[in-house]
Design a protein around this motif. Structure first.
Motif, mmCIF file in Angstrom:
data_model
loop_
_atom_site.group_PDB
_atom_site.id
_atom_site.type_symbol
_atom_site.label_atom_id
_atom_site.label_comp_id
_atom_site.label_asym_id
_atom_site.label_seq_id
_atom_site.Cartn_x
_atom_site.Cartn_y
_atom_site.Cartn_z
ATOM 1 N N GLN A 43 37.708 47.219 28.462
ATOM 2 C CA GLN A 43 36.453 46.541 28.128
ATOM 3 C C GLN A 43 35.553 46.502 29.358
ATOM 4 O O GLN A 43 35.993 46.127 30.451
ATOM 5 N N LEU A 44 34.301 46.925 29.186
ATOM 6 C CA LEU A 44 33.314 46.827 30.255
ATOM 7 C C LEU A 44 32.569 45.512 30.088
ATOM 8 O O LEU A 44 32.094 45.185 28.999
ATOM 9 N N ILE A 45 32.481 44.761 31.169
ATOM 10 C CA ILE A 45 31.903 43.419 31.139
ATOM 11 C C ILE A 45 30.627 43.418 31.960
ATOM 12 O O ILE A 45 30.643 43.716 33.163
ATOM 13 N N TYR A 46 29.536 43.096 31.327
ATOM 14 C CA TYR A 46 28.236 43.076 32.003
ATOM 15 C C TYR A 46 28.179 41.867 32.925
ATOM 16 O O TYR A 46 28.230 40.714 32.476
ATOM 17 N N LYS A 71 35.619 34.142 35.269
ATOM 18 C CA LYS A 71 36.618 33.073 35.324
ATOM 19 C C LYS A 71 37.120 32.738 33.923
ATOM 20 O O LYS A 71 38.328 32.509 33.717
ATOM 21 N N ALA A 72 36.217 32.703 32.963
ATOM 22 C CA ALA A 72 36.605 32.412 31.583
ATOM 23 C C ALA A 72 37.508 33.505 31.033
ATOM 24 O O ALA A 72 38.502 33.228 30.339
ATOM 25 N N ILE A 73 37.196 34.747 31.346
ATOM 26 C CA ILE A 73 38.022 35.873 30.902
ATOM 27 C C ILE A 73 39.392 35.801 31.554
ATOM 28 O O ILE A 73 40.422 36.039 30.908
ATOM 29 N N ALA A 74 39.424 35.447 32.840
ATOM 30 C CA ALA A 74 40.698 35.323 33.541
ATOM 31 C C ALA A 74 41.549 34.212 32.932
ATOM 32 O O ALA A 74 42.774 34.348 32.799
ATOM 33 N N ALA A 75 40.911 33.121 32.549
ATOM 34 C CA ALA A 75 41.644 32.015 31.940
ATOM 35 C C ALA A 75 42.216 32.411 30.575
ATOM 36 O O ALA A 75 43.296 31.965 30.181
#
Length: 258
Positions: free
Chosen positions: A170-173, A229-233
């Motif tokens: 997934q590419l995250i902008y 940070k939200a994605i890491a969580a």
């Protein structure tokens, strides 16, 4: 690109380093702080079930054995970039047993001097280069990076915002550091999820402690950092920062892989 693509191996390829004012990593120090820090640079090669994917291409060759490139400019004394022959894309790929023409896809996180300098090796092959729409706005900006980092004739595959390349990439902008910066969330066969922050989080301190850093748009940079940070969580990935000296010493590099 096969949507069911499997990332068999993620290789980290060290690609040189910089020495720069610590202010760039922590603007709380003030621009007059003369402390210098070491900034390692890596690019990433994904060995997948659908071919090789390269994430970024390292330094512009203007810096080859020329750390004083910025002398005589406003950046003199603030930034030194150290590139050797072994850090050119043909040499980096050759160290893994490949050539530029073996790469099926390039993912360009942004067009700064240390991330897109080897893109020229994918001109003749017209290898697709995925880039965010907003990063293309700087192609004519001669102050942004050397000309070979801002090529107009590449086979750009332009996206605008988050993009699910396949089930496992997934590419995250993550704009802010640059107008169209993007990060990656990769699910690898051997190591599970890996979050490549690239320059949306230069160091662990920036990621974990919200240390303010030098960015084109600090407000956007903060929003992007919060997204990461939200994605890491949510995914509990291995989080890899863009230029963290301490982390770089602990990460596995080729021939080891994730």
């Amino acid at each position: 690109m096969d949507k069911r693509l499997v990332v068999n191996k993620l290789y980290i390829l060290p690609a040189g380093h910089g020495v720069l004012r610590e202010f760039f990593f922590n603007t709380n120090l003030g621009a007059d702080n003369e402390q210098m820090v070491h900034s390692p640079l890596s690019i990433y090669l994904l060995d997948t079930s659908d071919g090789l994917i390269l994430v970024d291409s390292g330094f512009a060759e203007d810096f080859l054995n020329n750390p004083n490139y910025y002398n005589g400019t406003p950046m003199e004394g603030l930034l030194y970039l150290y590139m050797k022959e072994e850090h050119r894309i043909p040499a980096l790929l050759g160290s893994v047993g490949y050539k530029p023409e073996d790469v099926k896809l390039v993912i360009s996180t942004h067009f700064h001097s240390d991330h897109s300098g080897g893109h020229k090796y994918f001109l003749e092959t017209q290898t697709p280069v995925i880039v965010q729409k907003n990063e293309l706005t700087i192609l004519d900006d001669e102050t942004y990076s050397p000309a070979e980092c801002r090529l107009k004739d590449l086979n750009y595959q332009v996206i605008d915002g988050d993009y699910q390349l396949c089930d496992n990439i997934q590419l995250i902008y993550t704009p802010g550091h640059s107008p169209g910066h993007q990060s990656l969330l990769i699910n690898t066969k051997n190591s599970g999820y890996i979050l490549l922050c690239v320059d949306a989080a230069l160091t662990e301190g920036i990621f974990k402690q919200n240390v303010p850093y030098f960015a084109a748009d600090p407000e956007q940079a903060t929003l992007s950092l919060n997204r990461l940070k939200a994605i890491a969580a949510e995914y509990n990935p291995l989080v890899i920062f863009g230029h963290d000296e301490q982390q770089a010493k602990a990460l596995k590099v080729y021939p080891e892989f994730y």
